[in-house]
Design an enzyme around this catalytic site. Structure first.
Site, short mmCIF file in Angstrom:
data_model
loop_
_atom_site.label_atom_id
_atom_site.label_comp_id
_atom_site.label_asym_id
_atom_site.label_seq_id
_atom_site.Cartn_x
_atom_site.Cartn_y
_atom_site.Cartn_z
N LEU A 1 -14.95 5.29 -4.73
CA LEU A 1 -13.55 4.90 -4.53
C LEU A 1 -13.15 3.60 -5.21
CD1 LEU A 1 -11.15 6.03 -2.82
CD2 LEU A 1 -11.57 4.10 -1.33
N ARG B 1 -2.64 11.00 5.85
CA ARG B 1 -2.73 9.63 6.37
C ARG B 1 -2.25 8.62 5.33
NH1 ARG B 1 -6.37 5.47 5.82
NH2 ARG B 1 -8.09 6.66 4.91
N GLN C 1 -7.69 14.70 3.21
CA GLN C 1 -7.04 13.83 2.22
C GLN C 1 -7.90 13.66 0.97
OE1 GLN C 1 -6.30 9.33 2.90
NE2 GLN C 1 -4.32 10.34 2.79
N HIS D 1 -8.14 11.23 -2.10
CA HIS D 1 -7.65 9.92 -2.52
C HIS D 1 -7.46 9.95 -4.03
CE1 HIS D 1 -7.45 5.65 -3.31
NE2 HIS D 1 -7.52 5.37 -2.02
N HIS E 1 -11.62 12.27 0.72
CA HIS E 1 -11.64 10.93 1.30
C HIS E 1 -11.59 10.89 2.82
CE1 HIS E 1 -11.17 6.64 1.28
NE2 HIS E 1 -10.02 6.69 1.90
N GLU F 1 -6.74 1.83 -3.17
CA GLU F 1 -5.31 1.82 -3.47
C GLU F 1 -4.80 0.38 -3.61
OE1 GLU F 1 -3.43 4.87 -1.06
OE2 GLU F 1 -1.82 3.45 -0.69
N ARG G 1 -0.65 9.25 -0.67
CA ARG G 1 -1.79 9.76 -1.43
C ARG G 1 -1.68 11.23 -1.80
NH1 ARG G 1 -6.35 6.45 2.01
NH2 ARG G 1 -5.83 4.49 0.98
N PHE H 1 0.85 -1.18 0.00
CA PHE H 1 0.00 0.00 0.00
C PHE H 1 0.89 1.24 0.00
CE2 PHE H 1 -4.51 0.95 0.55
CZ PHE H 1 -5.07 -0.28 0.28
C1 FAD Z 1 -14.88 4.07 0.50
C2 FAD Z 1 -13.88 4.07 1.61
C3 FAD Z 1 -12.88 3.12 1.64
C4 FAD Z 1 -11.94 3.11 2.68
N1 FAD Z 1 -10.95 2.15 2.70
C5 FAD Z 1 -10.07 2.11 3.73
C6 FAD Z 1 -9.09 1.08 3.82
O1 FAD Z 1 -9.02 0.17 3.01
N2 FAD Z 1 -8.23 1.10 4.87
C7 FAD Z 1 -8.27 2.07 5.83
O2 FAD Z 1 -7.47 2.03 6.75
N3 FAD Z 1 -9.21 3.05 5.78
C8 FAD Z 1 -10.11 3.08 4.76
N4 FAD Z 1 -11.06 4.08 4.72
C9 FAD Z 1 -11.18 5.00 5.87
C10 FAD Z 1 -11.86 4.28 7.04
O3 FAD Z 1 -12.77 3.35 6.56
C11 FAD Z 1 -12.61 5.25 7.95
O4 FAD Z 1 -11.80 6.33 8.28
C12 FAD Z 1 -13.02 4.54 9.24
O5 FAD Z 1 -13.69 3.34 8.95
C13 FAD Z 1 -13.88 5.42 10.11
O6 FAD Z 1 -14.40 4.65 11.18
P1 FAD Z 1 -15.20 5.34 12.36
O7 FAD Z 1 -15.60 4.26 13.28
O8 FAD Z 1 -14.41 6.47 12.89
O9 FAD Z 1 -16.48 5.98 11.65
P2 FAD Z 1 -17.68 5.34 10.78
O10 FAD Z 1 -17.44 3.94 10.41
O11 FAD Z 1 -17.97 6.32 9.72
O12 FAD Z 1 -18.88 5.32 11.82
C14 FAD Z 1 -19.48 6.52 12.29
C15 FAD Z 1 -20.62 6.14 13.22
O13 FAD Z 1 -21.09 7.30 13.87
C16 FAD Z 1 -22.49 7.33 13.86
N5 FAD Z 1 -22.90 8.73 13.93
C17 FAD Z 1 -22.46 9.79 13.22
N6 FAD Z 1 -23.08 10.92 13.60
C18 FAD Z 1 -23.94 10.57 14.59
C19 FAD Z 1 -24.87 11.28 15.39
N7 FAD Z 1 -25.06 12.59 15.27
N8 FAD Z 1 -25.59 10.59 16.31
C20 FAD Z 1 -25.44 9.24 16.45
N9 FAD Z 1 -24.57 8.53 15.72
C21 FAD Z 1 -23.82 9.18 14.81
C22 FAD Z 1 -22.88 6.63 12.59
O14 FAD Z 1 -24.18 6.08 12.71
C23 FAD Z 1 -21.82 5.53 12.50
O15 FAD Z 1 -22.24 4.40 13.22
C24 FAD Z 1 -12.02 4.08 3.70
C25 FAD Z 1 -13.04 5.03 3.68
C26 FAD Z 1 -13.94 5.04 2.63
C27 FAD Z 1 -15.00 6.12 2.62
#
Ligand code: FAD
Length: 611
Positions: free
Chosen positions: A260, A402, A248, A250, A361, A263, A294, A116
């Site tokens: 997306l 990142r 970031q 992507h 991203h 990568e 990136r 990666f």
């Molecule tokens: C398409 C895509 C592909 C990716 N691929 C990779 C990868 O291969 N490797 C990598 O390391 N990273 C990757 N990333 C980045 C990574 O997936 C995210 O940064 C990470 O999963 C975020 O996790 P999180 O738990 O912080 O938030 P999220 O998984 O976004 O969860 C947020 C949570 O907060 C809740 N929430 C939000 N606002 C409120 C509110 N007001 N009240 C109650 N609940 C709320 C939502 O319901 C949800 O459950 C990718 C991102 C994307 C978009």
């Protein structure tokens, strides 16, 4: 109004929230509140992998991973946090494996690993295979695994509940507090989508795990729901946001759509080419080429297009070439993303290169925390009982850029740490602190104002205008002029927002109303992003200023801390405002004050960043 009492309340059921819940619920009565059904969280969309120096397929160690993370973040990374990230990565992957996550395997049966961007051996000598993965559905597998284990452990969920306010025992927006004053988080206010009812959750410890804010941009890989809620709620209650100028882009979004293509496509051997078929990354990053970090790849692509070497009828994208890979290899390692190219662009990746262009991203910035997950209220004091983890937080392991696969890692390492810290803290608190009188007042007023306004601005129009100005003026290339334009546009949109109305006036499943609320979060987050970007007159990581193209360690080796304050408040947000960072923007009812925080350096001296 209904009230609930828990030891620990976690806001968000993505990877960070559920990893925290697994930890906290071992020792404390824990509830998870989520606006989405947990398995719909954006973590489930993550494709490529999760970094850990397991050294399963080639030589690797956590120190190389730390170095890559620090260099990848253009030295704005807090190095103590990066060390923890890289060291604890190994157990994080093994934890998930024990919970049942089906990682891809080597022929010998070990967890397989792939290349990666920016992950190297021996401090940049060559790309290394460090990303653990489950085809191109790694996030999906993580989210399902964590959810199943939460269910097994009887974690309580409040699904489709939107948290709309954070309760604290001091109003940081108006009160002048001494340096050593104690500030406590006491609860959150949530809106139940199904009924329209307001609930108050009183808690000894609260963890924000609400994910990112990618919807401030038009071209984005992020889900519709990523509206920066947790960041905006903390900020509105007077807490700072750190390093918001670093967003970031992507490199490989499907051109024109932003969806997306991981990568992992380049990790598995994909090559970026311009209209002449040239592998242009050889010019920009001679050693690791297409697998440079990136920020560098996205800028190089945008530059090819600017200089007229873009592909397609409008010369406005470049091509991701997978045609030299065996179809069976593509099917085994990249099944979902190649299907996206077929479905959304009608392109057959076995035989045709895929049109791609950078897409918004990931938010490197967010709610500042220390390595225990405790939220900071200025450059050094914490808010008692408040934690944050995942994309909403800034710990800061990603600095100004990142590395791919370090976020799925971050949510696991710091999700676990914040869950553990919150439960331990809750144990030390005998009784819940009293919550303020009329805890739902602010939320009720906001909701009824929007609902009762007979007509006014349309949410979709204001949101579209915001996303368009952000794409046009605060994307891969930025200047003083473009950022000033974005700031002016946002100021106008903030005014229009005060007159926004919704068509659905009901109480049941009123998503119209909640989208209006989310638009307010987006505007606040875009505003602070642009003001912090205007203020940082240097280029570093994901923040590239054409008018200041060099990194300036003398003046800017500092984290930005942005605070929202009443117009009447003194300009300095804390006693630690330095140099260029002492800057105030007045937005009418409030102003945005920019302060700073030192960067923690342990063993790596900043160097010129070459790949
Ligand atoms: C398409 C895509 C592909 C990716 N691929 C990779 C990868 O291969 N490797 C990598 O390391 N990273 C990757 N990333 C980045 C990574 O997936 C995210 O940064 C990470 O999963 C975020 O996790 P999180 O738990 O912080 O938030 P999220 O998984 O976004 O969860 C947020 C949570 O907060 C809740 N929430 C939000 N606002 C409120 C509110 N007001 N009240 C109650 N609940 C709320 C939502 O319901 C949800 O459950 C990718 C991102 C994307 C978009």
């Amino acid at each position: 109004m209904q009230t609930h009492q828990y030891d620990v309340v976690i806001v968000g059921a993505g990877g960070a929230g559920m990893r925290a819940a697994l930890e906290a619920s071992k020792d404390a009565r824990t509830a998870v509140i989520s606006k989405l059904y947990p398995t719909r969280s954006h973590t489930g969309a993550a494709q490529g992998g999760m970094a850990a120096a397991l050294a399963n397929v080639e030589d690797d160690n956590w120190e190389w991973h730390t170095f890559d993370t620090v260099k990848g973040g253009d030295y704005l990374v807090d190095q103590d946090a990066a060390e923890i990230l890289a060291k604890e990565a190994i157990d994080s992957v093994l934890d998930l494996e024990r919970m049942g996550l089906p990682f891809n395997r080597t022929p010998e049966g070990r967890i397989d690993q792939r290349r990666f961007g920016g992950h190297t051996r021996e401090h940049g000598q060559a790309a290394v295979r460090r990303a653990c993965y489950a085809a191109d559905r790694t996030g999906h597998m993580i989210l399902q695994t964590l959810y199943q284990n939460c269910v097994k452990q009887d974690v309580e969920f409040f699904n489709e509940f939107y948290v709309l306010d954070l309760l604290t025992d001091h109003d940081l927006t108006t009160e002048e507090l001494d340096d050593d004053a104690e500030v406590n988080a006491t609860g959150v206010v949530a809106y139940d989508l199904a009924s329209g009812e307001i609930h108050v959750f009183q808690a000894k410890a609260i963890i924000f795990a609400t994910g990112g804010a990618g919807k401030i941009f038009k071209t984005t890989s992020n889900a519709h729901t990523l509206t920066g809620d947790g960041m905006a709620l903390a900020y509105r209650r007077g807490l700072p946001l750190e390093d918001m100028e670093f967003f970031q882009f992507h490199p490989t979004g499907l051109a024109g759509l932003g969806i997306l293509l991981s990568e992992a496509a380049r990790g598995e051997g994909g090559i970026l080419r311009n209209a002449d078929g040239e592998r242009f990354m050889e010019r920009y990053a001679p050693t690791i080429k297409d697998l440079a970090p990136r920020d560098i790849v996205a800028r190089s692509m945008a530059n090819e297009v600017r200089e007229g070497r873009g592909a397609g009828p409008n010369k406005d994208y470049v091509l991701l070439d997978l045609t030299h890979l065996e179809p069976a290899h593509i099917d085994a390692k990249l099944p979902d993303i190649t299907e996206f190219a077929r479905t959304y662009l009608g392109i057959e990746p076995y035989t045709e290169p895929v049109p791609v262009y950078p897409t918004a991203h990931y938010a490197m910035g967010g709610v500042p925390t220390n390595v225990k997950g405790e939220v900071l209220r200025d450059s050094h004091n914490v808010v008692k009982g408040l934690y944050a983890a995942g994309e909403v937080a800034c710990v800061s392991v990603h600095g100004s850029n990142r590395l791919g696969t370090n976020s799925l890692l971050d949510i696991n390492v710091f999700g676990k740490r914040s869950g553990r810290s919150a439960a331990a803290y809750a144990k030390t608190v005998e009784q819940h602190l009293p919550i303020q009188e009329n805890p739902t007042e602010r939320v009720e007023a906001q909701l009824s104002e929007m609902r009762d306004r007979p007509d006014g601005e349309r949410v979709a129009e204001v949101r579209k205008a915001l996303q368009e100005t952000m794409d046009a003026n605060a994307q891969v290339f930025r200047t003083n002029e473009s950022l000033q334009q974005a700031a002016d546009d946002i100021r106008e949109l903030q005014k229009r927002y005060r007159n926004v109305s919704v068509q659905d006036k009901g109480t049941l499943f009123n998503t119209d109303l909640l989208e209006a609320i989310e638009l307010g979060f987006l505007l606040d987050i875009a505003e602070v992003t642009v003001l912090a970007a205007l203020n940082r007159r240097e280029s570093r990581g994901g923040h590239y200023r054409e008018d200041f193209p060099d990194r300036d360690d003398t003046n800017y080796m500092l984290h930005t801390m942005a605070y929202r304050r009443p117009t009447s408040a003194p300009d300095a947000a804390d006693g630690h405002v330095e140099g260029y960072f002492d800057h105030v923007e007045d937005f009418g009812d409030y102003k945005v004050v920019l302060g700073s925080k030192p960067v923690t350096q342990t063993r790596y001296e900043p160097m010129e960043r070459k790949y």
